[in-house]
Design a protein around this motif. Structure first.
Motif, mmCIF file in Angstrom:
data_model
loop_
_atom_site.group_PDB
_atom_site.id
_atom_site.type_symbol
_atom_site.label_atom_id
_atom_site.label_comp_id
_atom_site.label_asym_id
_atom_site.label_seq_id
_atom_site.Cartn_x
_atom_site.Cartn_y
_atom_site.Cartn_z
ATOM 1 N N SER A 140 85.288 -29.235 23.237
ATOM 2 C CA SER A 140 86.095 -30.395 23.622
ATOM 3 C C SER A 140 87.552 -30.079 23.923
ATOM 4 C CB SER A 140 86.044 -31.452 22.516
ATOM 5 O OG SER A 140 86.699 -30.974 21.337
ATOM 6 N N GLY A 141 88.071 -28.993 23.344
ATOM 7 C CA GLY A 141 89.506 -28.735 23.434
ATOM 8 C C GLY A 141 90.334 -29.558 22.465
ATOM 9 N N LEU A 142 89.689 -30.356 21.613
ATOM 10 C CA LEU A 142 90.396 -31.150 20.608
ATOM 11 C C LEU A 142 90.731 -30.286 19.389
ATOM 12 C CD1 LEU A 142 88.122 -34.326 20.698
ATOM 13 C CD2 LEU A 142 90.370 -34.081 21.779
ATOM 14 N N ASP A 143 91.606 -30.803 18.554
ATOM 15 C CA ASP A 143 91.909 -30.165 17.268
ATOM 16 C C ASP A 143 90.880 -30.650 16.247
ATOM 17 O OD1 ASP A 143 94.108 -28.959 18.419
ATOM 18 O OD2 ASP A 143 95.513 -30.483 17.725
ATOM 19 N N TYR A 144 89.719 -30.037 16.295
ATOM 20 C CA TYR A 144 88.595 -30.523 15.498
ATOM 21 C C TYR A 144 88.414 -29.699 14.234
ATOM 22 C CZ TYR A 144 85.961 -26.439 17.061
ATOM 23 O OH TYR A 144 85.546 -25.148 17.286
ATOM 24 N N THR A 145 87.779 -30.322 13.249
ATOM 25 C CA THR A 145 87.147 -29.613 12.140
ATOM 26 C C THR A 145 85.749 -30.192 11.980
ATOM 27 O OG1 THR A 145 89.259 -29.369 10.981
ATOM 28 C CG2 THR A 145 87.253 -28.979 9.711
ATOM 29 N N ILE A 146 84.749 -29.343 12.010
ATOM 30 C CA ILE A 146 83.370 -29.747 11.733
ATOM 31 C C ILE A 146 83.076 -29.413 10.270
ATOM 32 C CG2 ILE A 146 80.936 -29.315 12.251
ATOM 33 C CD1 ILE A 146 81.809 -28.624 15.127
ATOM 34 N N ILE A 147 82.543 -30.391 9.555
ATOM 35 C CA ILE A 147 82.176 -30.217 8.147
ATOM 36 C C ILE A 147 80.653 -30.194 8.051
ATOM 37 C CG2 ILE A 147 82.249 -31.243 5.839
ATOM 38 C CD1 ILE A 147 84.920 -32.525 6.651
ATOM 39 N N ARG A 148 80.115 -29.100 7.491
ATOM 40 C CA ARG A 148 78.670 -28.948 7.340
ATOM 41 C C ARG A 148 78.302 -28.979 5.852
ATOM 42 N NH1 ARG A 148 77.857 -23.844 8.407
ATOM 43 N NH2 ARG A 148 80.023 -23.310 8.882
ATOM 44 N N PRO A 149 77.994 -30.151 5.310
ATOM 45 C CA PRO A 149 77.665 -30.220 3.886
ATOM 46 C C PRO A 149 76.291 -29.637 3.580
ATOM 47 C CG PRO A 149 78.259 -32.386 4.807
ATOM 48 C CD PRO A 149 77.995 -31.477 5.945
ATOM 49 N N ALA A 150 76.154 -29.116 2.369
ATOM 50 C CA ALA A 150 74.834 -28.832 1.818
ATOM 51 C C ALA A 150 74.103 -30.161 1.579
ATOM 52 C CB ALA A 150 74.983 -28.039 0.521
ATOM 53 N N TRP A 151 72.921 -30.087 0.995
ATOM 54 C CA TRP A 151 72.185 -31.324 0.700
ATOM 55 C C TRP A 151 73.010 -32.175 -0.257
ATOM 56 C CZ3 TRP A 151 67.117 -33.041 2.094
ATOM 57 C CH2 TRP A 151 66.544 -32.281 3.120
ATOM 58 N N LEU A 152 73.066 -33.458 0.051
ATOM 59 C CA LEU A 152 74.034 -34.350 -0.594
ATOM 60 C C LEU A 152 73.461 -35.029 -1.835
ATOM 61 C CD1 LEU A 152 75.366 -35.896 2.700
ATOM 62 C CD2 LEU A 152 76.738 -34.546 1.093
ATOM 63 N N SER A 153 74.255 -35.014 -2.898
ATOM 64 C CA SER A 153 73.901 -35.729 -4.125
ATOM 65 C C SER A 153 74.911 -36.843 -4.372
ATOM 66 C CB SER A 153 73.901 -34.772 -5.326
ATOM 67 O OG SER A 153 75.235 -34.508 -5.754
ATOM 68 N N ASN A 154 74.561 -37.747 -5.260
ATOM 69 C CA ASN A 154 75.474 -38.810 -5.677
ATOM 70 C C ASN A 154 76.151 -38.476 -7.005
ATOM 71 O OD1 ASN A 154 75.061 -40.614 -3.474
ATOM 72 N ND2 ASN A 154 73.083 -41.188 -4.356
ATOM 73 N N ASN A 155 76.146 -37.214 -7.400
ATOM 74 C CA ASN A 155 76.775 -36.816 -8.663
ATOM 75 C C ASN A 155 78.267 -37.128 -8.638
ATOM 76 O OD1 ASN A 155 74.323 -35.829 -9.553
ATOM 77 N ND2 ASN A 155 74.759 -33.725 -8.922
#
Length: 214
Positions: A140-155
Motif C-alpha cells: 500500500s505504501g502506508l505506514d502500516y503495522t500488521i499484527i499476527r496473533p497466536a490463537w486467542l484466549s479470553n484470559n
C-alpha cells in the motif's frame, strides 16, 4: 492527543483496546461498525459512533476526515476487499498510519506439528484470504503495522512477545487483552513497528500440537 478511527469497533479485541485507551490516554475515538446500536459509549466527549460498511469507500473517507490513525479490527471472507477499500480510502484522505489485525500462519511461518494443525484448522478460505489482505496492506505504501496473533484466549493477562516476518512463529496462544495492549502501545507511539508484520504470542506457550484451551 490523537484522533483514532477504529474499524470493526464491536470486535472483542477492539472493545478491550477502546476501554484501555479511554482509561490510559486522552485520544479521541471514532468507532465505525455495522449496526452501531450494538455499541454503547461511555464517554461521549471522546467517542463518536458511525454506522457504516467498511466496503463503502465513500463512508470510509467521510469517517477518516481529520483522523491521525486507523486501527482495523476486521475479518471475514471479504477481508481482502476490506483491505483494498481501507487502503483506497486512506490514500484518498491522506491518512498514513494503519494498524491491521491479521492472524498467524499467513506466511506459512508456524513450525512443526502445531503449524500443520493450524493449517488444518484455517485452510480453505481463512488463511488464504487473510494472506491476500496482508499483501494488499504491504503493497500500500502506508505506514502500516500488521499484527499476527497466536490463537486467542479470553484470559485476563497481559503477557506477550514478538516475532517478525521471516521468523518462525513462537508460542501457540495469546490473550485478547494482550493484543489490545499491543494496539494501544502502537497508537501511543505510532513510530513503532512501521512497515513490520509482527507475530504476537504469550511466552512459554510453545507446543507441538495446539493451544492449551483447545
Amino acid at each position: 492527543m490523537a484522533n483514532v478511527l477504529v474499524l470493526g469497533a464491536n470486535g472483542k479485541i477492539a472493545k478491550l483496546a477502546e476501554a484501555q485507551l479511554l482509561v490510559e490516554t486522552d485520544h479521541r475515538l471514532t468507532l465505525f461498525l455495522r449496526r452501531a446500536n450494538r455499541l454503547t459509549i461511555s464517554n461521549p466527549d471522546r467517542e463518536q459512533v458511525i454506522d457504516g460498511d467498511v466496503l463503502d469507500q465513500a463512508q470510509l473517507e467521510k469517517a477518516m476526515a481529520n483522523q491521525d490513525i486507523v486501527y482495523a479490527n476486521l475479518g471475514n471472507r471479504d477481508i481482502e476487499r476490506q483491505a483494498q477499500t481501507v487502503v483506497a480510502a486512506m490514500k484518498a484522505t491522506g491518512v498514513k498510519r494503519l494498524i491491521w489485525i491479521s492472524t498467524l500462519g499467513i506466511y506459512d511461518e508456524v513450525p512443526g506439528n502445531f503449524g500443520k494443525w493450524n493449517h488444518q484448522m484455517l485452510d480453505g478460505g481463512y488463511l488464504e484470504t487473510y494472506s491476500a489482505a496482508a499483501k494488499v496492506i504491504e503493497a500500500s505504501g502506508l505506514d502500516y503495522t500488521i499484527i499476527r496473533p497466536a490463537w486467542l484466549s479470553n484470559n485476563d493477562i497481559v503477557s506477550y512477545e514478538f516475532t517478525q516476518k521471516g521468523d518462525a512463529f513462537k508460542g501457540t496462544e495469546v490473550s485478547r487483552r494482550s493484543i489490545a495492549d499491543v494496539v494501544v502501545k502502537l497508537i501511543n507511539d505510532p513510530t513503532k513497528e512501521i512497515g513490520h508484520s509482527i507475530g504476537v504470542n504469550q511466552p512459554h506457550t510453545d507446543g507441538d500440537r495446539r493451544p492449551s484451551f483447545y
